[in-house]
Design a protein around this motif. Structure first.
Motif, PDB file in Angstrom:
ATOM      1  N   VAL A 123      -6.252  -3.185  -3.798  1.00  0.00           N
ATOM      2  CA  VAL A 123      -6.764  -3.609  -2.149  1.00  0.00           C
ATOM      3  C   VAL A 123      -6.175  -3.278  -1.285  1.00  0.00           C
ATOM      4  N   THR A 173       1.179  -1.214   0.207  1.00  0.00           N
ATOM      5  CA  THR A 173       0.324  -0.351   0.115  1.00  0.00           C
ATOM      6  C   THR A 173       0.407   1.290   0.074  1.00  0.00           C
ATOM      7  N   TYR A 191     -15.697  -4.123  -3.470  1.00  0.00           N
ATOM      8  CA  TYR A 191     -15.978  -3.354  -2.005  1.00  0.00           C
ATOM      9  C   TYR A 191     -14.788  -2.433  -2.192  1.00  0.00           C
ATOM     10  N   ASP A 245     -12.768  -0.182   4.536  1.00  0.00           N
ATOM     11  CA  ASP A 245     -13.262  -0.624   3.473  1.00  0.00           C
ATOM     12  C   ASP A 245     -12.932  -0.619   2.444  1.00  0.00           C
ATOM     13  N   MET A 246     -11.555  -0.506   2.430  1.00  0.00           N
ATOM     14  CA  MET A 246     -10.230  -0.365   0.908  1.00  0.00           C
ATOM     15  C   MET A 246      -9.921  -1.792   1.528  1.00  0.00           C
ATOM     16  N   GLU A 266      -4.216   7.062   6.038  1.00  0.00           N
ATOM     17  CA  GLU A 266      -5.246   7.356   4.479  1.00  0.00           C
ATOM     18  C   GLU A 266      -6.097   6.072   4.247  1.00  0.00           C
ATOM     19  N   ILE A 267      -5.927   4.632   4.864  1.00  0.00           N
ATOM     20  CA  ILE A 267      -6.690   3.571   5.037  1.00  0.00           C
ATOM     21  C   ILE A 267      -7.418   3.257   5.342  1.00  0.00           C
ATOM     22  N   ASP A 281      -5.427  -1.753 -10.405  1.00  0.00           N
ATOM     23  CA  ASP A 281      -5.805  -2.024  -9.060  1.00  0.00           C
ATOM     24  C   ASP A 281      -5.237  -2.024  -7.801  1.00  0.00           C
ATOM     25  N   ARG A 294      -9.684   0.054  -5.469  1.00  0.00           N
ATOM     26  CA  ARG A 294      -9.451   1.309  -5.141  1.00  0.00           C
ATOM     27  C   ARG A 294      -8.232   1.254  -7.324  1.00  0.00           C
ATOM     28  N   SER A 295      -8.658   2.465  -7.957  1.00  0.00           N
ATOM     29  CA  SER A 295      -7.615   2.450  -9.009  1.00  0.00           C
ATOM     30  C   SER A 295      -6.379   3.391  -8.082  1.00  0.00           C
ATOM     31  N   THR A 296      -4.808   2.737  -8.790  1.00  0.00           N
ATOM     32  CA  THR A 296      -4.688   4.241  -8.192  1.00  0.00           C
ATOM     33  C   THR A 296      -3.487   5.122  -8.999  1.00  0.00           C
TER      34      THR A 296
END
Ligand code: ADP
Ligand code: MG
Length: 293
Positions: free
Chosen positions: A97, A54, A84, A68-69, A64-65, A95, A87-89
């Motif tokens: 998780v 991450t 759910y 739900d990420m 920042e996390i 992408d 997230r795109s990066t």
């Protein structure tokens, strides 16, 4: 053609080793970026509560996390489909998780669910959660914690192929051997509990010589042991220890970020070439698995 054939699912690769600091996270990140550079749609999943993968995406796990990420809701049963958390990066075509320290809770949530529902399969939660996204991506790359945890078992169980980075130094070699024997046991032990699942068969197991330091006098001997022990499982490429890899990590970046955003300077060429060869070998394994079945 190297692209995912129609009707085939995303190929899932877990990068693992019980030892910390062997370049698991670096390997997972360059693999995800490298496969994306080759035109594959990639989902990277961080399952280490330390959140290093991450961090390499420029996100701060502690600030920042949110839950739900991450895979935390999947593990406690409040979600069953990983979509759910995706997230795109900053990196197009890749992408994520994410993970953060609160993910340690999964080590309690997973066995607790198993106690409540004896027919739940605590090791199959991530695998099931990925089912719906296996049509959306070509490759899924999972980074794992440096321990035998419930989450690690979920990551290995969800995987079609495994990469075990091993730096050629004595101690790293010994703990990698323990990881190796877990892989061999995995299918059998879980199968004995559930009684209804065939043993886990991986499409590939690759040992990657990582952080190879030619100036270390132990390197040649340990490299030989590794090649003698793992034989054909050892990939015919070595990742050299380079200052660009460690320096850029401090800036949350990899050699591929350097190549893509700064232009590959000559001094980085050795590192980029080694990672390119590695990514190409893994891509070949994935493509042949797609073609086999
Ligand atoms: P792990 O996930 O197994 O704990 P990491 O990928 O975080 O390992 O790597 C541990 C440290 O080694 C990090 O600081 C990383 O930047 C550094 N590192 C990894 N690969 C190399 C390399 N080829 N050359 C130099 N440093 C490296
Ligand atoms: Mg790591």
């Amino acid at each position: 053609d190297k692209m995912r054939p129609a009707g085939k699912k995303a190929f899932t690769i877990a990068v693992g080793n019980f030892k910390g600091g062997v370049a698991k996270t670096t390997t997972a990140m360059v693999l995800a970026q490298g496969l994306s550079l080759r035109g594959h749609r990639v989902l990277a999943i961080d399952t280490d509560p330390q959140g290093s993968l991450t961090t390499l995406h420029g996100l701060l796990p502690e600030a920042e996390i949110t839950e739900d990420m991450t895979i935390a809701p999947l593990c406690d049963g409040s979600q069953s489909d990983i979509r759910y958390a995706i997230r795109s990066t900053y990196w197009e075509g890749l992408d994520l998780v994410a993970a953060a320290p609160f993910l340690f809770s999964a080590e309690f949530a997973l066995p607790a669910r198993q106690m409540r529902q004896p027919d739940a399969k605590f090791w199959d939660v991530l695998n099931m959660g990925l089912e719906s996204v296996r049509d959306l991506y070509d490759v899924i790359v999972i980074d794992t914690p440096p321990s035998l945890s419930y989450v690690t078992i979920n990551a290995l169980w969800a995987a079609n192929g495994i990469i075990v980075p091993v730096p050629p130094s004595g101690l790293d070699f010994a703990s990698s051997a323990q990881f190796w024997s877990l892989l061999a046991d995995l299918g059998g032990n879980l199968d004995a509990q559930s009684g209804d699942r065939a043993g886990k068969a991986f499409d590939f197991l690759h040992v990657l010589l990582s952080r190879v330091d030619p100036s270390d006098p132990a390197t040649p001997a340990v490299r030989q042991w590794i090649q003698a022990t793992y034989g054909e499982y050892t990939l015919p490429v070595e990742i050299p220890k380079t200052s660009v890899t460690s320096n850029k990590a401090a800036e949350f970046a990899t050699v591929y970020d350097v190549q893509k955003y700064e232009g590959a300077a000559k001094t980085y060429k050795r590192a980029v070439d080694a990672y390119d060869s590695f990514v190409e070998l893994v891509e070949q394994s994935v493509v042949s698995a797609w073609q086999d079945k």
